[in-house]
Motif scaffolding. Structure first.
Motif, short mmCIF file in Angstrom:
data_model
loop_
_atom_site.label_atom_id
_atom_site.label_comp_id
_atom_site.label_asym_id
_atom_site.label_seq_id
_atom_site.Cartn_x
_atom_site.Cartn_y
_atom_site.Cartn_z
N TYR A 64 0.89 -1.13 0.09
CA TYR A 64 0.12 0.06 -0.03
C TYR A 64 0.79 1.28 -0.06
O TYR A 64 1.85 1.31 0.77
N LYS A 65 0.27 2.22 -0.72
CA LYS A 65 1.20 3.42 -0.82
C LYS A 65 1.24 4.23 0.65
O LYS A 65 2.25 4.82 0.89
N ILE A 66 0.26 4.17 1.32
CA ILE A 66 0.17 4.77 2.50
C ILE A 66 0.65 3.83 3.72
O ILE A 66 0.62 3.99 4.94
N GLY A 67 1.00 2.67 3.29
CA GLY A 67 1.87 1.59 4.22
C GLY A 67 0.51 1.01 4.88
O GLY A 67 -0.56 1.32 4.67
N ARG A 68 0.83 -0.16 5.70
CA ARG A 68 -0.28 -0.66 6.44
C ARG A 68 -0.88 0.14 7.28
O ARG A 68 -0.16 1.14 8.08
N GLN A 69 -2.08 0.18 7.89
CA GLN A 69 -2.81 1.02 8.86
C GLN A 69 -2.12 0.67 10.13
O GLN A 69 -1.91 -0.27 10.26
N ALA A 70 -2.31 1.41 10.80
CA ALA A 70 -1.76 1.63 12.39
C ALA A 70 -2.41 0.29 12.95
O ALA A 70 -2.00 -0.64 13.68
#
Length: 549
Positions: free
Chosen positions: A422-428
């Motif tokens: 994912y472009k925004i990385g894994r969600q927290a």
């Protein structure tokens, strides 16, 4: 104005945290932290019950994808204290468990052990010669087709699992963690990126972490890379995303326009040319003022400014704290961020350890486990090995199935947790929507806990399955049930659980009376384990790291 306010807040954080206090026992040269991020001491650990100590150990190790076998944690002969007794005696092997864990994470494995791990994973010896029997695991590597080689997001998991608790495993884990954050994700979901960006990102992170480069050095080396440009895709956006990712500044439209001017001598080609970074030959010569304080002329100035900015450490700390303590209140997370950033960490290792060994994290934090945290903790606790009987998708293909092999039962993408995607990385937060969690539950239950060969010949029977292991053979049925509960749930069985489960065991003929005492039939210990684990997989607490206090 916004930047000035942010800097004033930062200054107060640094001033508040400039006195880290006295070292706590067990820090041994690690970053000294106080306040919310104060490290848990050996004395505090020793004050817990043995069951709570085991929960702390599993919480600490589980976050790093490691397990803690019950029989290796507890020592002495089997004892009973009421119906909720531990499967082993109440004396814990190690009174300085946290100190020794810190030490282990600073210690490299011996060369011979390192060579053995590399050989097992690569399938070749130190001279590059194939070894008999090949590699221990199967990966997607195809020497004739690079486009099918997704091993960049498979082999790191193998290294994390195969290395014992050590700096080697810790560096791989940190690189894996960071590769899945907004800061360093290669964003393989985008058409402008490919798996080579995953290889390059991971290798760059691993090398920097292994060589103890600072947070700023690692960010500085990452900013000019092709993989970072393939995600940002334009000079202006390159500046904008750098400000967002590494400084936490999101209102930078005018500054980003100026940053684009400074970086206009670079551009990314289109699809026809394979999204390559090239020089335009057009260089900026007019200094640009960004964030009201910084003069930049070219992209090198931009990279230096971003990596050297005072907001870098608080921002990086925020991303790590928010991931490892996602379910904590905002006030708690902000206090942790301030405490760690105020202690002047220099490396990612400083920040990770500050969170993982903190009293706040180990005792008071409750959050859902990611699939990797749960799955690999169980595999390690079960002493799983693909050479000793496997079932379902937990076999030699396990890492490929997890990371790359869409359509199999344990693919992380089906849990909204695809690696490096994912472009925004894994969600927290671990995804807990209905579909993601259903796939999570189905995978861990059906492909691990109900596949008896994943644990039968490692923690219950001997490797050839011919007899019970010595520690199991001396347990009473109640102690054995508690042993299973501790292995999967880190607590003993409740009285009502013991009663109800034993009623089922008796009804299925898995028990017998011996000298007036109820005993499990020798050949049915595995059946008891599978049904018990099946029950545990349906408990909400199975999917959480618990708060101890």
């Amino acid at each position: 104005m916004r930047l000035l306010l942010t800097l004033l807040v930062l200054s107060s954080i640094l001033l508040a945290g400039c006195n880290p206090g006295l070292p706590s026992d067990g820090d041994n040269g690690d970053l000294q932290t106080s306040g919310y991020a104060a490290g848990m001491t050996d004395a505090e650990y020793a004050s817990l019950t043995p069951e709570q100590q085991y929960q702390v150990a599993r919480k600490l190790n589980g976050a790093m994808f490691k397990g803690v076998p019950v029989e290796s944690f507890f020592s002495g002969s089997a004892t009973t204290t009421g119906t909720r007794s531990l499967a082993r005696a109440a004396t814990v092997n190690d009174a300085k468990y946290l100190t020794n864990m810190r030490s282990a994470l600073r210690t490299l494995v011996p060369n011979y052990q390192n060579d053995a791990v590399i050989t097992e994973i690569s399938g070749v010896d130190a001279q590059g010669n194939p070894i008999p029997g090949g590699a221990k695991y199967n990966f997607s590597y195809d020497p004739n087709n690079d486009t099918n080689d997704y091993s960049a997001r498979e082999t790191p998991l193998a290294f994390i699992y195969e290395y014992p608790v050590s700096r080697d495993a810790f560096v791989h884990w940190m690189a894996w963690f960071l590769s899945n954050t907004i800061m360093f994700s290669p964003a393989l979901e985008m058409e402008s990126t490919d798996i080579n960006d995953g290889f390059n990102n991971y290798e760059r992170l691993y090398t920097g972490l292994k060589n103890k480069q600072s947070v700023r050095q690692i960010i500085r080396s990452h900013l000019p890379t092709l993989s970072r440009w393939r995600v940002s895709r334009s000079a202006e956006n390159h500046f904008l995303e750098a400000a967002e990712l590494y400084l936490g500044l999101f209102d930078t439209k005018e500054d980003s326009r100026k940053g684009g001017i400074a970086c206009k001598n670079y551009s990314l080609t289109g699809d026809d040319d394979g999204y390559q970074l090239r020089g335009t030959g057009i260089r900026n010569t007019v200094p640009q003022i960004v964030f009201g304080a910084y003069y930049i002329v070219d992209c090198e100035d931009v990279y230096d400014m971003i990596a050297g900015h005072p907001l870098v450490i608080p921002r990086v700390t925020e991303i790590i704290v928010n991931s490892l303590m996602a379910e904590s209140t905002n006030d708690v997370r902000q206090a942790m961020i301030q405490s760690i950033a105020g202690s002047n960490p220099e490396t990612f290792e400083d920040i990770f350890k500050a969170v993982l060994f903190s009293r706040q994290y180990l005792l008071y934090t409750e959050r859902p486990k990611s699939f990797e945290e749960n799955y690999f903790s169980l595999l390690g606790t079960f002493k799983w090995n693909p050479d000793v009987g496997t079932g379902g998708d937990t076999n030699r293909d396990v890492f490929r199935n997890l990371a790359s092999n869409q359509g199999n039962a344990i693919y992380l993408g089906d849990m909204s947790w695809a690696p490096m995607e994912y472009k925004i990385g894994r969600q927290a937060e671990t995804p807990m929507d209905a579909l993601s969690f259903a796939n999570y539950h189905k995978a861990v239950r059906e492909q691990l806990l109900r596949q008896i060969n994943n644990y039968n010949r490692r923690i219950i029977y001997t490797d050839n399955g011919s007899q019970l292991r010595s520690n199991i053979a001396v347990m009473t049925p109640e102690q054995y049930l508690n042993f299973l509960f501790l292995s999967a749930l880190t607590r003993s069985a409740l009285p009502v659980e013991q009663t109800d489960l034993f009623n089922i065991f008796v009804a299925r003929g898995w028990t017998q009376q011996v000298n007036g005492q109820l005993r499990i039939r020798t050949g049915n210990y595995g059946d008891v384990a599978r049904l018990t684990f099946d029950y545990i997989s349906r408990l909400p607490e199975f999917y959480y790291f618990p708060a101890i206090n």
